[in-house]
Design a protein around this motif. Structure first.
Motif, short mmCIF file in Angstrom:
data_model
loop_
_atom_site.label_atom_id
_atom_site.label_comp_id
_atom_site.label_asym_id
_atom_site.label_seq_id
_atom_site.Cartn_x
_atom_site.Cartn_y
_atom_site.Cartn_z
N MET A 59 -14.38 25.55 -29.76
CA MET A 59 -14.46 24.87 -28.49
C MET A 59 -15.49 23.76 -28.61
O MET A 59 -16.55 23.93 -29.19
N SER A 60 -15.17 22.63 -28.05
CA SER A 60 -16.08 21.49 -28.09
C SER A 60 -17.24 21.71 -27.15
O SER A 60 -17.11 22.27 -26.08
N GLY A 61 -18.43 21.25 -27.56
CA GLY A 61 -19.62 21.40 -26.76
C GLY A 61 -19.60 20.49 -25.54
O GLY A 61 -20.29 20.71 -24.56
N ASN A 62 -18.82 19.41 -25.55
CA ASN A 62 -18.79 18.46 -24.45
C ASN A 62 -17.40 18.45 -23.85
O ASN A 62 -16.46 17.92 -24.43
N LEU A 63 -17.26 19.02 -22.66
CA LEU A 63 -15.95 19.17 -22.03
C LEU A 63 -15.53 17.95 -21.22
O LEU A 63 -14.41 17.89 -20.74
N VAL A 64 -16.40 16.97 -21.04
CA VAL A 64 -16.09 15.82 -20.20
C VAL A 64 -14.89 15.04 -20.75
O VAL A 64 -14.17 14.39 -20.00
N PHE A 65 -14.64 15.10 -22.03
CA PHE A 65 -13.52 14.36 -22.61
C PHE A 65 -12.17 14.97 -22.26
O PHE A 65 -11.13 14.38 -22.53
N ARG A 66 -12.16 16.10 -21.61
CA ARG A 66 -10.91 16.71 -21.14
C ARG A 66 -10.58 16.25 -19.71
O ARG A 66 -9.55 16.61 -19.19
N LEU A 67 -11.49 15.53 -19.11
CA LEU A 67 -11.31 15.06 -17.73
C LEU A 67 -10.78 13.63 -17.72
O LEU A 67 -10.87 12.91 -18.71
N PRO A 68 -10.25 13.20 -16.58
CA PRO A 68 -9.82 11.80 -16.46
C PRO A 68 -10.99 10.84 -16.72
O PRO A 68 -12.16 11.18 -16.57
N ARG A 69 -10.64 9.61 -17.03
CA ARG A 69 -11.62 8.60 -17.42
C ARG A 69 -12.67 8.33 -16.34
O ARG A 69 -13.84 8.13 -16.65
N TYR A 70 -12.28 8.32 -15.06
CA TYR A 70 -13.25 8.01 -14.01
C TYR A 70 -14.35 9.08 -13.92
O TYR A 70 -15.45 8.80 -13.51
N TYR A 71 -14.07 10.36 -14.34
CA TYR A 71 -15.12 11.37 -14.39
C TYR A 71 -16.02 11.17 -15.62
O TYR A 71 -17.21 11.43 -15.56
N GLN A 72 -15.41 10.72 -16.72
CA GLN A 72 -16.20 10.48 -17.92
C GLN A 72 -17.23 9.38 -17.70
O GLN A 72 -18.31 9.41 -18.31
N ASP A 73 -16.94 8.44 -16.84
CA ASP A 73 -17.86 7.34 -16.57
C ASP A 73 -18.96 7.73 -15.59
O ASP A 73 -19.91 6.97 -15.41
N SER A 74 -18.85 8.87 -14.96
CA SER A 74 -19.84 9.32 -13.98
C SER A 74 -20.96 10.09 -14.70
O SER A 74 -20.70 11.15 -15.27
N PRO A 75 -22.21 9.59 -14.68
CA PRO A 75 -23.30 10.30 -15.37
C PRO A 75 -23.53 11.73 -14.86
O PRO A 75 -23.73 12.63 -15.68
N PRO A 76 -23.51 12.00 -13.54
CA PRO A 76 -23.73 13.40 -13.13
C PRO A 76 -22.64 14.34 -13.62
O PRO A 76 -22.92 15.44 -14.07
N VAL A 77 -21.38 13.92 -13.55
CA VAL A 77 -20.27 14.76 -14.00
C VAL A 77 -20.34 14.94 -15.51
O VAL A 77 -20.13 16.03 -16.05
#
Length: 181
Positions: free
Chosen positions: A1-19
Motif C-alpha cells: 500500500m502506498s504511504g500517500n493516498l492523495v494520488f487516488r483522489l481527483p486532481r482538485y483534492y490533490q491540489d488542496s494542502p489540507p486534504v
C-alpha cells in the motif's frame, strides 16, 4: 500500500494542502497498522516470534530469560513442544534435532540391558553449541531410571587425503562420550 493516498483522489483534492496532508497521514497510519498486524501474526509461530517468546515460554512452563539469544530461546520452546507424549527413541531424536540439526544427523541407540540409551550426533565438525540446553531437554523427557550419553560420529571426515605419497580413507570414527564442563 502506498504511504500517500492523495494520488487516488481527483486532481482538485490533490491540489488542496489540507486534504493532501490528511491523506499523507492516513496513508502512514494505514501502513503502520498493516505492519503491526504482520508483526502480531508472526508471534503466533515459534519460528518467527520475537517479543512473543515470553508468552511461549510461560505457556510451556519454561523460565523466561530475555538476555539469551532469540535462537536459543526458540530451540528450547520447540524442544519442549516436541517432548510431549510417550518417550520413544524417535521422540528423543526429534527433540535433539530441534536444536539445529537435520533429523538424519541424530539417532538414538538403545541399550536396554544397561538401562541406558545413547544419542548419536553424526556428520558434525564439533560439539553442539548448546550442550546444556540439549541435556536439559533430554533429561526432562526421558524416563528417570535411564542413563544416557552423547556420542559423536564423524563419518567421511576425510574422504580422501593425500599423506606421504599414499591415499587413505576414514570410513567412521566414534569419539568417546562427552564430559560435562
Amino acid at each position: 500500500m502506498s504511504g500517500n493516498l492523495v494520488f487516488r483522489l481527483p486532481r482538485y483534492y490533490q491540489d488542496s494542502p489540507p486534504v493532501s496532508e490528511l491523506e499523507r497521514v492516513l496513508g502512514e497510519q494505514a501502513e503502520a497498522l498493516t505492519q503491526a498486524g504482520e508483526d502480531t501474526r508472526a508471534q503466533l509461530f515459534v519460528e518467527t516470534a520475537t517479543w512473543g517468546l515470553n508468552l511461549w515460554e510461560q505457556w510451556c512452563g519454561l523460565p523466561t530469560d530475555p538476555s539469551r539469544p532469540t535462537s536459543w530461546r526458540r530451540q528450547r520452546i520447540l524442544a519442549k513442544l516436541r517432548g510431549q507424549g510417550t518417550t520413544t527413541a524417535e521422540l528423543i531424536a526429534s527433540v535433539v534435532a530441534s536444536f539445529g540439526y537435520h533429523p538424519e544427523q541424530v539417532s538414538v541407540v538403545e541399550h536396554p540391558e544397561a538401562y541406558a540409551f545413547e544419542v548419536v550426533l553424526s556428520d558434525l565438525a564439533g560439539q553442539p553449541a548448546d550442550v546444556s540446553g540439549i541435556t536439559d531437554a533430554v533429561n526432562e523427557i526421558k524416563p528417570a531410571h535411564l542413563d544416557w550419553w552423547f556420542t559423536y560420529q564423524l563419518s567421511q571426515l576425510l574422504a580422501q587425503a593425500r599423506t606421504g605419497g599414499g591415499f587413505w580413507r576414514i570410513r567412521e570414527v566414534a569419539l568417546p562420550a562427552m564430559e560435562e564442563a
